[in-house]
Structures are given as structure tokens and as C-alpha cells.
Design a protein around this motif. Structure first.
Motif, mmCIF file in Angstrom:
data_model
loop_
_atom_site.group_PDB
_atom_site.id
_atom_site.type_symbol
_atom_site.label_atom_id
_atom_site.label_comp_id
_atom_site.label_asym_id
_atom_site.label_seq_id
_atom_site.Cartn_x
_atom_site.Cartn_y
_atom_site.Cartn_z
ATOM 1 N N HIS A 79 44.111 46.979 49.049
ATOM 2 C CA HIS A 79 43.325 45.998 48.303
ATOM 3 C C HIS A 79 41.837 46.311 48.383
ATOM 4 O O HIS A 79 41.105 46.200 47.390
ATOM 5 N N SER A 226 43.368 40.661 40.548
ATOM 6 C CA SER A 226 43.154 41.903 41.295
ATOM 7 C C SER A 226 42.308 41.691 42.540
ATOM 8 O O SER A 226 42.264 42.556 43.419
ATOM 9 N N ILE A 257 54.370 37.410 36.515
ATOM 10 C CA ILE A 257 53.611 38.282 37.415
ATOM 11 C C ILE A 257 54.510 39.185 38.251
ATOM 12 O O ILE A 257 54.014 40.101 38.928
ATOM 13 N N LEU A 261 52.848 42.959 40.563
ATOM 14 C CA LEU A 261 52.441 42.820 41.962
ATOM 15 C C LEU A 261 53.144 43.834 42.846
ATOM 16 O O LEU A 261 54.113 44.470 42.450
ATOM 17 N N GLU A 262 52.631 43.962 44.056
ATOM 18 C CA GLU A 262 53.309 44.687 45.123
ATOM 19 C C GLU A 262 53.498 43.720 46.280
ATOM 20 O O GLU A 262 52.642 42.872 46.533
ATOM 21 N N GLU A 263 54.609 43.848 46.968
ATOM 22 C CA GLU A 263 54.970 42.893 48.020
ATOM 23 C C GLU A 263 55.466 43.636 49.251
ATOM 24 O O GLU A 263 56.283 44.549 49.153
ATOM 25 N N HIS A 282 51.400 39.686 49.311
ATOM 26 C CA HIS A 282 51.406 40.082 47.904
ATOM 27 C C HIS A 282 49.990 40.462 47.473
ATOM 28 O O HIS A 282 49.031 39.781 47.827
ATOM 29 N N TRP A 283 49.891 41.536 46.704
ATOM 30 C CA TRP A 283 48.623 41.859 46.061
ATOM 31 C C TRP A 283 48.921 42.406 44.675
ATOM 32 O O TRP A 283 50.071 42.712 44.341
ATOM 33 N N PHE A 284 47.878 42.510 43.833
ATOM 34 C CA PHE A 284 48.081 42.736 42.410
ATOM 35 C C PHE A 284 47.289 43.963 41.949
ATOM 36 O O PHE A 284 46.097 43.862 41.621
#
Length: 325
Positions: A79, A226, A257, A261-263, A282-284
Motif C-alpha cells: 500500500h 486506493s 469491489i 481488491l487484494e485480501e 484488504h487493500w485496493f
């Protein structure tokens, strides 16, 4: 806000061909949370602070703490790279994340509060915490709060840059949070908080699904998403437990979404299973967000949940007098 009695209805089924997750992966019902044996009498702020301190000592020497930090480290490193943080900021911040993740018990001051000494570095993030629960009497909620305090320290986020809210907080708990130095919100936002361009970590364990949906709606753009990280209920788990049509109808922003995303799942240990089960970071990624369809971004109606049963959050009655808990 997440209701204390909220939980996924047993009638929900897995969507599509995915394998249904075991019950152990579901957020636990807060009403079933173990309470302190000493909770029979009225505690004061000193007693609660001492219990938080003891919880911090146990957490710091646990395998769960070091493993969870690795998970968070992996996500936040990516991130920060996305935020184009200066190299010095990146190394300084995560140098702290790796330091003293499992110190000797003798290194912990006898009556210190977890994260009591703030980091001297400059953090790239602010933090918002929803739905922590009644930590004065609930062991699960207290451990979740303790984890938050330690996370703030490791990420060098000043406590004054952490906003906390739960409609169930007692006056005693608000007093304790003020002593700890975090900022207690006075209004129920129902998760509808815009990050206003500031990188923000949302810490919202075992909250109602509508709370996550509201948060996404409030930040429904590539730029805003983001800059966000959400530590909370697994979105993959939501997809597997809810029928696709229910997810799309009642929680459309979560449904949209999922491909953006990534988890990373939190580690599971027997000692902290009840506190952090079904929890993920979680981030995007910008690239994934940009691949979502134009229609996905153009639909931007505020959720109302009029036809949604088992809403799982406490509504803001000042805005919706007819809403029920």
C-alpha cells in the motif's frame, strides 16, 4: 454501527460453485463472548486500564501477534508503494513493525498500557475504528482494542489520529478511551466516512455487512479506495456465505469491489480464535480498480436497506427516526 448481537443468518448459502466455509470462519456473535469473572461488580477506569495492560503483555508474547504483524506488514508495504511514499518513510515505518514483535515479558513495564509510548516517526496513515464493543466487560473486545493500540504504535500513528466509535460504549469506556488518547466520535456515522484524500486504515472487526458497504459507498472512486486499507471481516467470506443476488441487491458496493481488491487472511491460533476469526486485511490496487467497468463507477446511490432483513448495524436515529436497532 455493528450491533452487538449481529451475526450472519444460518439460512444464507454459498454463492456459485465455491465451497462453503466452515462455521469457525464466521464472525462470532458478540452476545456469546466470554465476560470477565470480575465483571459482576462495577469497574473503574484504573481497573479497565490494568486489564488492557495485562492483555497487551499476553498478546505481545504470542505467536499470533508476530504472525499477524507479518500479514499486515505485507499488505501495508504494498500500500505504501502504491501511495508512492518516500523510501525513508517506507523503511522507517516497517522497521518499527518488525522490532520487538515478540519481546521477553521482562521487557514490558509492569503497568504500561499497550502502545503507550507513541512512535517519533511520521505516519502515512490515519486510523478509524468502528464496532470494537464493550471492552470493559468483554474479553474479546478488550483483546481487539489492545491489538489496535499496539498496531498504532507499530505503524507510528499518533493516538490522536485514531477515531473510535461504537454506539454500545458505556460512559466508563468513553472515559478510558479518552485517557488512552484516542479520539472518540460523538455521532453514529454508520460507516459513512470519507477519507478526504488522506490514507486511512479502517479497523472494524466483526462489524455488520452494511457498515462495510456504507464505507465503500462513501469513498467510491479510484483515488479514494486506493488510499484505504480495511482490517475486518473477510470479503471473500461474505461472497461465499451470501447468495449472489442478496449480495448484489443489499450490498452492491461490496459485490462490485470484489474484483478490485487484494485480501490477506489473519493467522488463526487457538488462543485468539474468537477475537480474530474471519478477519482479513484488504487493500485496493489501482490497476484492479481501473479494470472495473464504467457502469460500476457510474452507479453511486446511497444505500438505504429498506428491504434488507437482519441489517446487523445500529442506525443513526437522528437521521432515521423510524430505524430500529
Amino acid at each position: 454501527m455493528a450491533s452487538a448481537s449481529a451475526a450472519a443468518p444460518e439460512s444464507w448459502q454459498a454463492a456459485g460453485p465455491r465451497k462453503r466455509r466452515s462455521a469457525a470462519r464466521r464472525p462470532r456473535r458478540r452476545e456469546a463472548a466470554p465476560r470477565d469473572p470480575e465483571a459482576e461488580f462495577e469497574a473503574d477506569s484504573g481497573v479497565v486500564l490494568r486489564r488492557i495492560s495485562n492483555a497487551g503483555k499476553d498478546l505481545l508474547i504470542s505467536d499470533f501477534w508476530s504472525s499477524a504483524l507479518e500479514t499486515i506488514n505485507e499488505c501495508l508495504t504494498k500500500h505504501l508503494e502504491q501511495l508512492k511514499a518516500p523510501v525513508g518513510t517506507l523503511s522507517d515505518t516497517f522497521g518499527k513493525l518488525h522490532l520487538d514483535s515478540s519481546p521477553d515479558e521482562s521487557d514490558v513495564a509492569p503497568d504500561s498500557i499497550p502502545g503507550e509510548t507513541p512512535g517519533t516517526g511520521t505516519s502515512r496513515w490515519k486510523c478509524v475504528c468502528y464496532g470494537i464493543g464493550n471492552f470493559a466487560t468483554c474479553i474479546i473486545a478488550r483483546n481487539q482494542l489492545t491489538f489496535l493500540l499496539l498496531l498504532l504504535e507499530k505503524c507510528q500513528i499518533p493516538r490522536s489520529h485514531c477515531w473510535v466509535y461504537d454506539p454500545l460504549f458505556s460512559q466508563l469506556e468513553i472515559e478510558v478511551l479518552n485517557i488512552l488518547g484516542v479520539t472518540v466520535l460523538s455521532e453514529n456515522e454508520e460507516g459513512k466516512r470519507s477519507i478526504r484524500g488522506e490514507a486511512t486504515i479502517f479497523y472494524m472487526l466483526h462489524c455488520g455487512t452494511a457498515l462495510y458497504n456504507n464505507l465503500l459507498w462513501s469513498n467510491w472512486s479510484v483515488d479514494a479506495l486506493s488510499k484505504m486499507v480495511i482490517i475486518g471481516n473477510s470479503f471473500k467470506g461474505l461472497e461465499e456465505r451470501l447468495l449472489a443476488r442478496i449480495l448484489q441487491k443489499n450490498y452492491p458496493y461490496i459485490a462490485k469491489i470484489l474484483k478490485g481488491l487484494e485480501e490477506l487472511e489473519f493467522p488463526q491460533t487457538s488462543q485468539y480464535m474468537d477475537m480474530f476469526n474471519d478477519t482479513s486485511v484488504h487493500w485496493f490496487p489501482v490497476q484492479k480498480l481501473q479494470q472495473l467497468s464504467t457502469d460500476a463507477w457510474e452507479f453511486w446511490e446511497e444505500p438505504d436497506y429498506q428491504d434488507c432483513e437482519d441489517l446487523e448495524i445500529i442506525r443513526n436515529k437522528t437521521e432515521d427516526p423510524s430505524a430500529t436497532d
